[in-house]
Scaffold this active site. Structure first.
Site, PDB file in Angstrom:
ATOM      1  N   GLN A 184      -1.184   0.314  -3.663  1.00 19.88           N
ATOM      2  CA  GLN A 184      -0.587   1.521  -4.199  1.00 19.88           C
ATOM      3  C   GLN A 184       0.518   1.091  -5.163  1.00 19.88           C
ATOM      4  O   GLN A 184       0.700   1.675  -6.213  1.00 19.88           O
ATOM      5  CB  GLN A 184       0.001   2.369  -3.057  1.00 19.88           C
ATOM      6  CG  GLN A 184       0.755   3.609  -3.479  1.00 19.88           C
ATOM      7  CD  GLN A 184      -0.192   4.707  -3.918  1.00 19.88           C
ATOM      8  OE1 GLN A 184      -1.295   4.807  -3.390  1.00 19.88           O
ATOM      9  NE2 GLN A 184       0.221   5.491  -4.891  1.00 19.88           N
ATOM     10  N   ILE A 218       1.220   6.965  -0.015  1.00 29.34           N
ATOM     11  CA  ILE A 218       0.502   6.001   0.812  1.00 29.34           C
ATOM     12  C   ILE A 218      -0.928   5.863   0.325  1.00 29.34           C
ATOM     13  O   ILE A 218      -1.581   6.870   0.006  1.00 29.34           O
ATOM     14  CB  ILE A 218       0.492   6.462   2.282  1.00 29.34           C
ATOM     15  CG1 ILE A 218       1.918   6.683   2.771  1.00 29.34           C
ATOM     16  CG2 ILE A 218      -0.220   5.459   3.173  1.00 29.34           C
ATOM     17  CD1 ILE A 218       2.012   7.473   4.046  1.00 29.34           C
ATOM     18  N   CYS A 219      -1.399   4.627   0.278  1.00 27.80           N
ATOM     19  CA  CYS A 219      -2.813   4.410  -0.020  1.00 27.80           C
ATOM     20  C   CYS A 219      -3.516   4.021   1.266  1.00 27.80           C
ATOM     21  O   CYS A 219      -3.421   2.884   1.715  1.00 27.80           O
ATOM     22  CB  CYS A 219      -2.969   3.307  -1.066  1.00 27.80           C
ATOM     23  SG  CYS A 219      -4.682   2.942  -1.429  1.00 27.80           S
ATOM     24  N   LEU A 220      -4.154   4.998   1.873  1.00 27.02           N
ATOM     25  CA  LEU A 220      -4.858   4.726   3.128  1.00 27.02           C
ATOM     26  C   LEU A 220      -6.124   5.573   3.117  1.00 27.02           C
ATOM     27  O   LEU A 220      -6.065   6.789   2.888  1.00 27.02           O
ATOM     28  CB  LEU A 220      -3.958   5.087   4.320  1.00 27.02           C
ATOM     29  CG  LEU A 220      -4.507   4.800   5.704  1.00 27.02           C
ATOM     30  CD1 LEU A 220      -4.768   3.310   5.886  1.00 27.02           C
ATOM     31  CD2 LEU A 220      -3.541   5.274   6.773  1.00 27.02           C
ATOM     32  N   ASN A 233       0.808  -1.222   0.000  1.00 24.37           N
ATOM     33  CA  ASN A 233       0.000   0.000   0.000  1.00 24.37           C
ATOM     34  C   ASN A 233       0.841   1.272   0.000  1.00 24.37           C
ATOM     35  O   ASN A 233       0.301   2.364   0.146  1.00 24.37           O
ATOM     36  CB  ASN A 233      -0.948   0.015   1.201  1.00 24.37           C
ATOM     37  CG  ASN A 233      -1.875  -1.175   1.204  1.00 24.37           C
ATOM     38  OD1 ASN A 233      -1.721  -2.077   2.027  1.00 24.37           O
ATOM     39  ND2 ASN A 233      -2.788  -1.218   0.250  1.00 24.37           N
TER      40      ASN A 233
END
Lengths: 199, 484
Positions: free
Chosen positions: A126, A91-93, A83
């Site tokens: 990500q 960051i993929c959050l 991610n």
């Protein structure tokens, strides 16, 4: 910067400094410039993960509209995680995007990132390369992540096999990080990596 | 200096906690400027209706006078044995309803050289003029004449007084305090000035004031009329300078407010005052009880303690009906109106994400469900008394229809019967605008089918409504619920 953003950040600073996590050196926040718009965060790798013992530095940008908009966070330390982009550190959050809530703080963001490191979401990646490896070859993923932690986040555990391979490519004249990225993406096959690098 | 001069002027809206310009206001929002400097003349009369909220200075008149005397910087020369009775009181009238004490007044009167003499000789005439011109509070009251001056050895008094002319103010004060019996503290107690008799000659012992002549003391104290004698406003707020010689009644001390405000001969007034005092007391208790609950509550968004926020207008809680997380009303409104997130996110509590249809502004923090329900009921009830600004007495159209919290009436007072809320446009996943209003499912059906599918269509509309209803309530609150 808007008044509310500055006063919020000031308060949060005290909160993070006072909290127990700092005592255990789990998370840390410090100022980069005087106007509170840019901060430097640090989280330690969660235990029982390939990131254990590593220290990951984060770049935190506070928008003018904070806390009504999320802070912009990215990893400055290179990390091998589905991610998190291995190239840019993006960051993929969800909470840093559309699931942000105004009551969240720097502390909750950093703790969420720590939790993300412990529990990756390969279905919402990500970095697609890392995610594929995570799903298809979990052992290799773990080793790669440990190796990256050792090299970039001063993690304690080294992976000698990978070190050798990176050394070989470096001897061929490639830059160390380029070599490592190529090897990591090509399942640590020297031939494939060389091909990619020359291609 | 043409520009920016307003920055030194206190914003009057800020003073009342309602400035809409916030930090952008061109007038000053400096709380220090709000400190009153001019004395409140109503307070000095003992009847300021604004109480602690008054914009003017509430200060003991005697203290104010002393301050004036101390800062005058001149050796104070007092008018010796100021003319008694009417003339003295009228002078007090000139100073603005007894604004300063007798001493300060004398001091001022004596500032010009030669004025002392004039005020002695023309005391009466001057007094008459002053009293008529200004109609001071004291002079208006018919029974305000002081009791006959006590008859001390007047010649002695006069001598002492002339001596004191040469003394500085400080000495006089000392003298006043130590030998109050000899030197008249009060001009009200000073001996009567009789024209032609001269200051140094002892007047006849039975000198009577005009008021005495006009209305003898005996008749004034008639028990039948006692109830009609008004209470002395000076005694009610602290002390009366006439003391026991005051022509007005000094009330009994109220056990709640500790002021001399109970009319000794009027049980009805006593009962009324006690009831008032009691209800004030109860209100204060309730206020402090609720404040105690709110005192340390911090907003989850700005993290500031709500009751300690800098702007008075911001010291309000935004109560969410569905959860008990604490926010200040400004922060939660801003969060709910932010457009970059989906309504589902912004309509949820920023802490726990539980959906709330609306927010309820409140001065105090409430968490008990009973109290909270009452607050919300009161809020909705107060909203229903206000005309809906979308409907605008029939000139506009309210998107919330019959679900609106606000009042829908025509100018003639007739209540409007509106249908269900108008549905809104929204973007679908392909970023196309879908028209969600006015088009009914039944519009696409033929007449025969419509009859058959009426039930189905209604069901669909009803479901749709349930979804939209939640959002629409929030849409109207940020703009409409500014006041409680």
């Amino acid at each position: 910067m808007a008044n509310i953003a500055i006063s919020r950040i000031k308060r949060e600073f005290k909160e993070v400094i006072k909290s127990e996590e700092i005592a255990k050196s789990m998370i840390k926040v410090e100022l980069v410039n005087d106007n509170y718009s840019q901060l430097r965060g640090e989280i330690s790798g969660p235990p029982d993960t390939p990131y254990e013992g590593g220290h990951f530095v984060l770049d935190i940008k506070i928008p003018e509209t904070y806390p009504f908009n999320p802070p912009k966070v990215r990893f400055l330390t290179r990390i091998w995680h589905p991610n998190i982009s291995s190239v840019t550190g993006a960051i993929c959050l969800d909470i840093l995007k559309d699931q942000w809530a105004a009551a969240m703080t720097l502390r909750t963001v950093l703790l969420s990132l720590q939790a993300l490191m412990a529990a990756a979401e390969p279905d919402d990646p990500q970095d697609a390369v890392v995610a594929r490896q995570y799903k298809e070859r979990p052992d290799m993923f773990r080793n790669t992540a440990t190796h990256w932690t050792n090299k970039y986040a001063s993690g304690p555990k080294a992976v000698p096999e990978f070190d050798e391979k990176v050394c070989k490519l470096r001897d061929m004249g490639f830059e160390e990080h380029t070599a490592r990225s190529a090897l990591s993406s090509c399942e640590w096959s020297l031939e494939k990596a060389t091909e990619t690098l020359f291609g | 200096m043409a520009e920016g001069w307003t920055s030194n002027v206190l914003c009057r809206y800020f003073m009342h906690g309602t400035c809409r310009n916030g930090t952008g206001c061109s007038y000053s929002h400096d709380a220090n400027l709000a400190r009153p400097t001019l004395p409140c003349k109503f307070y000095q009369c003992g009847t300021c209706a604004y109480g602690s909220k008054c914009d003017y200075l509430h200060e003991d008149p005697a203290a104010a006078a002393l301050r004036t005397a101390d800062t005058s910087g001149q050796p104070a020369r007092t008018a010796p044995a100021a003319p008694a009775g009417r003339s003295g009181r009228a002078q007090s009238g000139r100073s603005g309803g007894g604004g300063s004490s007798n001493r300060g007044q004398q001091n001022r009167a004596a500032e010009g050289s030669g004025q002392t003499n004039r005020s002695q000789t023309t005391g009466r005439g001057q007094g008459g003029r002053g009293g008529q011109a200004r109609q001071s509070a004291a002079a208006q009251t018919p029974a305000a004449a002081p009791a006959p001056a006590p008859a001390p050895a007047v010649s002695t008094t006069a001598t002492t007084a002339t001596e004191s002319v040469r003394r500085p103010m400080k000495d006089l004060k000392l003298c006043d305090m130590t030998s109050g019996a000899r030197v008249p503290v009060n001009w009200a107690d000073a001996p009567e000035f009789v024209p032609g008799s001269g200051l140094m000659t002892a007047p006849e012992p039975e000198v009577r004031s005009y008021a005495d002549v006009a209305q003898p003391a005996e008749s004034r104290r008639d028990p039948n009329d006692l109830q009609l004698i008004p209470l002395c406003p000076y005694a009610a707020v602290g002390k009366c300078r006439y003391g026991e010689h005051c022509a007005l009644l000094h009330g009994e001390v109220c056990e709640y407010c500790q002021c001399q405000v109970l009319h000794p001969f009027d049980p009805e007034q006593q009962r009324k005052h006690r009831a008032e005092c009691l209800s004030t007391h109860e209100r204060d208790m309730e206020h402090s009880f609720r404040m105690a609950k709110s005192i340390d509550k911090a907003c989850g968004i700005c993290m500031e303690v709500v009751v300690e926020k800098k702007e008075p207008n911001a010291r309000r809680f935004g109560i969410l009906p569905s959860c008990s997380h604490c926010f200040c009303v400004a922060c939660i409104r801003q969060w709910r109106s932010s457009s970059q997130f989906e309504p589902k996110v912004t309509r949820g509590c920023p802490e726990c994400r539980v959906h709330s249809d609306f927010i309820c502004p409140s001065r105090y923090w409430v968490d008990e469900s009973e109290e909270k329900n009452k607050l919300i009921e009161d809020y909705i009830a107060s909203c229903s008394n206000k005309p809906c600004k979308h409907f605008n007495e029939g000139r506009g159209e309210c998107p919330f229809g019959n679900k609106c919290f606000y009042r829908h009436t025509y100018p003639d007072g007739r209540k409007a019967e509106l249908g269900p809320p108008r549905r809104r446009r929204r973007q679908n996943q392909f970023i196309e605008t879908e028209l969600m209003s006015d088009v009914m499912l039944s519009d696409f059906l033929s007449d025969e089918m419509r009859a058959m599918d009426d039930e189905l269509a209604e069901e669909a509309i009803r479901l749709n409504l349930m979804i939209i209803q939640a959002d629409m309530m929030d849409l109207m609150f940020p703009s409409d619920s500014e006041d409680e």
